[in-house]
Motif scaffolding. Structure first.
Motif, PDB file in Angstrom:
ATOM      1  N   ALA A  41      -9.861 -43.765  -8.811  1.00 14.72           N
ATOM      2  CA  ALA A  41      -8.859 -44.554  -8.088  1.00 14.72           C
ATOM      3  C   ALA A  41      -7.766 -43.617  -7.587  1.00 14.72           C
ATOM      4  O   ALA A  41      -7.992 -42.416  -7.416  1.00 14.72           O
ATOM      5  CB  ALA A  41      -8.327 -45.662  -8.986  1.00 14.72           C
ATOM      6  N   GLU A  42      -6.600 -44.170  -7.384  1.00 15.44           N
ATOM      7  CA  GLU A  42      -5.572 -43.433  -6.637  1.00 15.44           C
ATOM      8  C   GLU A  42      -4.565 -42.728  -7.567  1.00 15.44           C
ATOM      9  O   GLU A  42      -4.547 -41.492  -7.661  1.00 15.44           O
ATOM     10  CB  GLU A  42      -4.893 -44.480  -5.761  1.00 15.44           C
ATOM     11  N   ALA A  43      -3.768 -43.523  -8.230  1.00 17.60           N
ATOM     12  CA  ALA A  43      -2.702 -42.971  -9.072  1.00 17.60           C
ATOM     13  C   ALA A  43      -2.229 -44.075 -10.008  1.00 17.60           C
ATOM     14  O   ALA A  43      -2.350 -45.262  -9.684  1.00 17.60           O
ATOM     15  CB  ALA A  43      -1.530 -42.517  -8.190  1.00 17.60           C
ATOM     16  N   GLY A  45       0.058 -46.809 -11.863  1.00 19.47           N
ATOM     17  CA  GLY A  45       1.178 -47.655 -11.466  1.00 19.47           C
ATOM     18  C   GLY A  45       2.180 -47.725 -12.617  1.00 19.47           C
ATOM     19  O   GLY A  45       2.133 -46.915 -13.556  1.00 19.47           O
ATOM     20  N   GLU A  48       0.667 -48.395 -16.211  1.00 14.46           N
ATOM     21  CA  GLU A  48      -0.080 -47.220 -16.683  1.00 14.46           C
ATOM     22  C   GLU A  48       0.867 -46.080 -17.057  1.00 14.46           C
ATOM     23  O   GLU A  48       0.641 -45.348 -18.013  1.00 14.46           O
ATOM     24  CB  GLU A  48      -1.056 -46.759 -15.587  1.00 14.46           C
ATOM     25  N   PRO A  54      -5.372 -45.871 -17.824  1.00  8.92           N
ATOM     26  CA  PRO A  54      -5.617 -46.274 -16.440  1.00  8.92           C
ATOM     27  C   PRO A  54      -5.953 -47.766 -16.290  1.00  8.92           C
ATOM     28  O   PRO A  54      -6.594 -48.351 -17.158  1.00  8.92           O
ATOM     29  CB  PRO A  54      -6.818 -45.413 -16.000  1.00  8.92           C
ATOM     30  N   PHE A  55      -5.507 -48.324 -15.188  1.00  9.70           N
ATOM     31  CA  PHE A  55      -5.829 -49.709 -14.826  1.00  9.70           C
ATOM     32  C   PHE A  55      -5.595 -50.710 -15.949  1.00  9.70           C
ATOM     33  O   PHE A  55      -6.512 -51.382 -16.418  1.00  9.70           O
ATOM     34  CB  PHE A  55      -7.273 -49.810 -14.318  1.00  9.70           C
ATOM     35  N   ASN A  81      -8.162 -41.257 -12.040  1.00 12.76           N
ATOM     36  CA  ASN A  81      -7.396 -41.305 -10.782  1.00 12.76           C
ATOM     37  C   ASN A  81      -7.351 -39.918 -10.148  1.00 12.76           C
ATOM     38  O   ASN A  81      -7.462 -38.904 -10.831  1.00 12.76           O
ATOM     39  CB  ASN A  81      -5.956 -41.750 -11.074  1.00 12.76           C
ATOM     40  N   HIS A 155      -9.899 -51.078  -3.169  1.00 13.60           N
ATOM     41  CA  HIS A 155      -9.038 -50.917  -4.346  1.00 13.60           C
ATOM     42  C   HIS A 155      -8.705 -52.313  -4.880  1.00 13.60           C
ATOM     43  O   HIS A 155      -8.468 -53.237  -4.087  1.00 13.60           O
ATOM     44  CB  HIS A 155      -7.753 -50.184  -3.937  1.00 13.60           C
TER      45      HIS A 155
END
Ligand code: URA
Length: 182
Positions: A41-43, A45, A48, A54-55, A81, A155
Motif C-alpha cells: 500500500a501507500e503509507a 495513516g 497506524e 499496517p491497515f 507500505n 486502495h
C-alpha cells in the motif's frame, strides 16, 4: 543480507527522511513471511502511526472485508507500505520519501520472495508497476516481471469514498488469488 528482525530494527530507528521527525511509530509490514502474496500500500495513516501496525484504521476494515470476500486472511498474506512512516496530514508521500524507504521494501520482498505482488492504489502501482499506471483503467490487469506477477487494485480508502468499487475490487483479488495456482 539482513534477517527480518534486523530489518524491523532498522525500520524502527530509521532517520533516512524527515518523516521520522513527525512520526510516533514507524510501521513495518506484517503477515506471513512465507506467503506467496505480497500486498503493497501507500503509507501509514493516523491509526497506524499510533499503534505501529499496517491497515488498522477504517481503510483496514475495508481491506479485511475485501480479503475475506476473496477467501483470504491476514495470516495468509504479507502486507506492507511503500513508505513506513506517516506523511503529515496523510498527504501523498513525496518521491524522495519513497526513494529513502525503498531499501526496506526491497529487503522485505527479497525475504518473502512472493509469487504475486498486489499494489493497493495508485501510489504503490506507479512506484512498483509503471510511473504512468492508471488505476481506474488498469486495476485488475496482470504483468509478469522476473517470474513475479504484478497487479493493482483500488486502495481501500478509494473504496470508502466510492463503495461501488468494492465488488470489482473483490473480483480483482479473486483473480490475483487464482494466479497463485498457476
Ligand atoms: N493506508 C495505507 O496505504 N497503508 C496503511 O497502512 C494504512 C492506510
Amino acid at each position: 543480507m539482513y534477517t527480518y528482525e534486523e530489518l524491523r530494527a532498522f525500520v524502527s530507528g530509521c532517520t533516512r527522511c524527515s518523516l521520522s521527525q513527525t512520526r510516533h511509530h514507524s510501521v513495518m509490514g506484517r503477515g506471513n513471511l512465507s506467503s506467496g502474496m505480497l500486498f503493497i500500500a501507500e503509507a501509514p495513516g493516523q491509526t497506524e502511526d499510533q499503534n505501529g501496525i499496517p491497515f488498522t484504521g477504517r481503510s483496514g476494515q475495508i481491506f479485511d472485508q475485501m480479503l475475506e470476500a476473496a477467501g483470504m486472511t491476514r495470516e495468509e498474506i504479507y502486507l506492507t507500505n511503500i513508505v513506513k512512516c506517516r506523511p503529515p496530514g496523510n498527504r501523498d508521500p513525496l518521491p524522495q520519501e519513497q526513494e529513502a524507504c525503498m531499501p526496506y521494501l526491497k529487503y522485505e520482498t527479497l525475504l518473502i520472495r512472493p509469487r504475486i505482488i498486489v499494489c493497493l492504489g495508485r501510489i504503490a502501482a506507479q512506484r512498483i508497476i509503471r510511473p504512468d499506471f492508471r488505476i481506474t483503467r488498469e486495476h485488475g490487469t496482470f504483468l509478469e516481471r522476473k517470474n513475479v506477477w504484478l497487479t493493482a487494485v483500488y486502495h481501500p480508502s478509494a473504496i470508502l469514498r466510492d463503495p461501488s468499487r468494492l465488488e470489482e475490487s473483490i473480483a480483482d483479488l479473486k483473480a490475483a488469488k487464482e494466479k497463485l495456482k498457476i
